[in-house]
Design a protein around this motif. Sequence first.
Motif, PDB file in Angstrom:
ATOM      1  N   MET A 259       1.041  -1.445  -0.075  1.00 53.56           N
ATOM      2  CA  MET A 259       0.076   0.157   0.127  1.00 53.56           C
ATOM      3  C   MET A 259       0.967   1.374  -0.165  1.00 53.56           C
ATOM      4  O   MET A 259       0.345   2.427   0.132  1.00 53.56           O
ATOM      5  CB  MET A 259      -0.768  -0.124   1.005  1.00 53.56           C
ATOM      6  CG  MET A 259      -1.867  -1.280   1.195  1.00 53.56           C
ATOM      7  SD  MET A 259      -3.230  -0.566   2.404  1.00 53.56           S
ATOM      8  CE  MET A 259      -2.227  -0.748   3.933  1.00 53.56           C
ATOM      9  N   ASN A 260       2.080   1.234  -0.102  1.00 52.89           N
ATOM     10  CA  ASN A 260       2.746   2.202  -0.268  1.00 52.89           C
ATOM     11  C   ASN A 260       3.140   2.898   1.549  1.00 52.89           C
ATOM     12  O   ASN A 260       3.225   4.033   1.429  1.00 52.89           O
ATOM     13  CB  ASN A 260       2.937   2.991  -1.061  1.00 52.89           C
ATOM     14  CG  ASN A 260       3.940   4.270  -1.784  1.00 52.89           C
ATOM     15  OD1 ASN A 260       4.906   4.110  -1.404  1.00 52.89           O
ATOM     16  ND2 ASN A 260       3.417   5.042  -1.719  1.00 52.89           N
ATOM     17  N   CYS A 261       2.941   1.744   2.829  1.00 51.07           N
ATOM     18  CA  CYS A 261       2.625   2.790   4.262  1.00 51.07           C
ATOM     19  C   CYS A 261       3.565   2.220   4.813  1.00 51.07           C
ATOM     20  O   CYS A 261       4.203   1.369   4.504  1.00 51.07           O
ATOM     21  CB  CYS A 261       1.346   2.536   4.682  1.00 51.07           C
ATOM     22  SG  CYS A 261      -0.035   3.411   3.525  1.00 51.07           S
ATOM     23  N   ASP A 262       4.750   2.490   5.554  1.00 52.74           N
ATOM     24  CA  ASP A 262       4.730   2.906   6.500  1.00 52.74           C
ATOM     25  C   ASP A 262       4.418   2.048   7.877  1.00 52.74           C
ATOM     26  O   ASP A 262       3.874   2.843   8.319  1.00 52.74           O
ATOM     27  CB  ASP A 262       6.226   3.815   7.054  1.00 52.74           C
ATOM     28  CG  ASP A 262       7.188   3.649   6.076  1.00 52.74           C
ATOM     29  OD1 ASP A 262       7.812   3.246   5.325  1.00 52.74           O
ATOM     30  OD2 ASP A 262       6.995   5.254   5.567  1.00 52.74           O
ATOM     31  N   VAL A 263       4.409   0.540   7.816  1.00 48.77           N
ATOM     32  CA  VAL A 263       3.474  -0.254   8.967  1.00 48.77           C
ATOM     33  C   VAL A 263       4.564  -0.698  10.157  1.00 48.77           C
ATOM     34  O   VAL A 263       5.555  -1.413   9.487  1.00 48.77           O
ATOM     35  CB  VAL A 263       3.488  -0.758   8.146  1.00 48.77           C
ATOM     36  CG1 VAL A 263       1.796  -1.641   9.395  1.00 48.77           C
ATOM     37  CG2 VAL A 263       1.745  -0.089   7.843  1.00 48.77           C
TER      38      VAL A 263
END
Length: 230
Positions: free
Chosen positions: A209-213
Amino acid sequence: SSVIASYHIRILLYLIIMLAKRLISTHLRKNVVRCFSSIDKEFLIVNAVGPDRPGIVSEVTKLVVDKGGNVGESQASRLGSHFGLMMLITVPKVSSHNLQSAVKGIEGLNTSCFITDDPFAITTSTRDGYSGHFTLSGADNPGIVHKITKILAKHRLNIDELKTFEEPAPYGGTTLFHMSGIATSPAPLANGFSPKAIRDELQELGDEMNCDVDVEDMLDDKYSASFYGG
């Protein structure tokens, strides 16, 4: 010498009066506390949502005070153009119905009330076997909250706290989404429970999702257990 004696007498009388006032004040405070604690009380959860405007919290809490109630835990937040308020209230049982009617009658607010148990009387034999602080930051995606919480539920994690918000990207053109919360799992932990596996699965989803988690193991006064802290 008579002047000195008179002065000393006045000082002594003043001290006696001040001591008496203090004793009376302390006695009254104790009686008020004892009286309130002996009242048959009811515990209410009040949810109120409506268009944001000044004075909402003041208006609701005034009704609580007027009915002899007291606000315990509470949370409030502005969501878009609306304002949401949730409170745990203690109120004399004889005033509970009137208070519920009063808060439901506040113009512009959609309010609901629920009777709940005494939070101080609730006992539990379970404790947290794991607690973690999860965060997400990146491009907004449809269903992003569901996708994250689905993974947490898959690993039998309860969400104790959750906060999300959006903001425009610094250079425009897209919307950034942020999420943070606390997830816990009761002890004893299931066989094969692995914070690393949870973290890896969330980070893999974040890459898609092109997110930092991330999920960080935590140990503090409230969340007294963690996978590593025991």
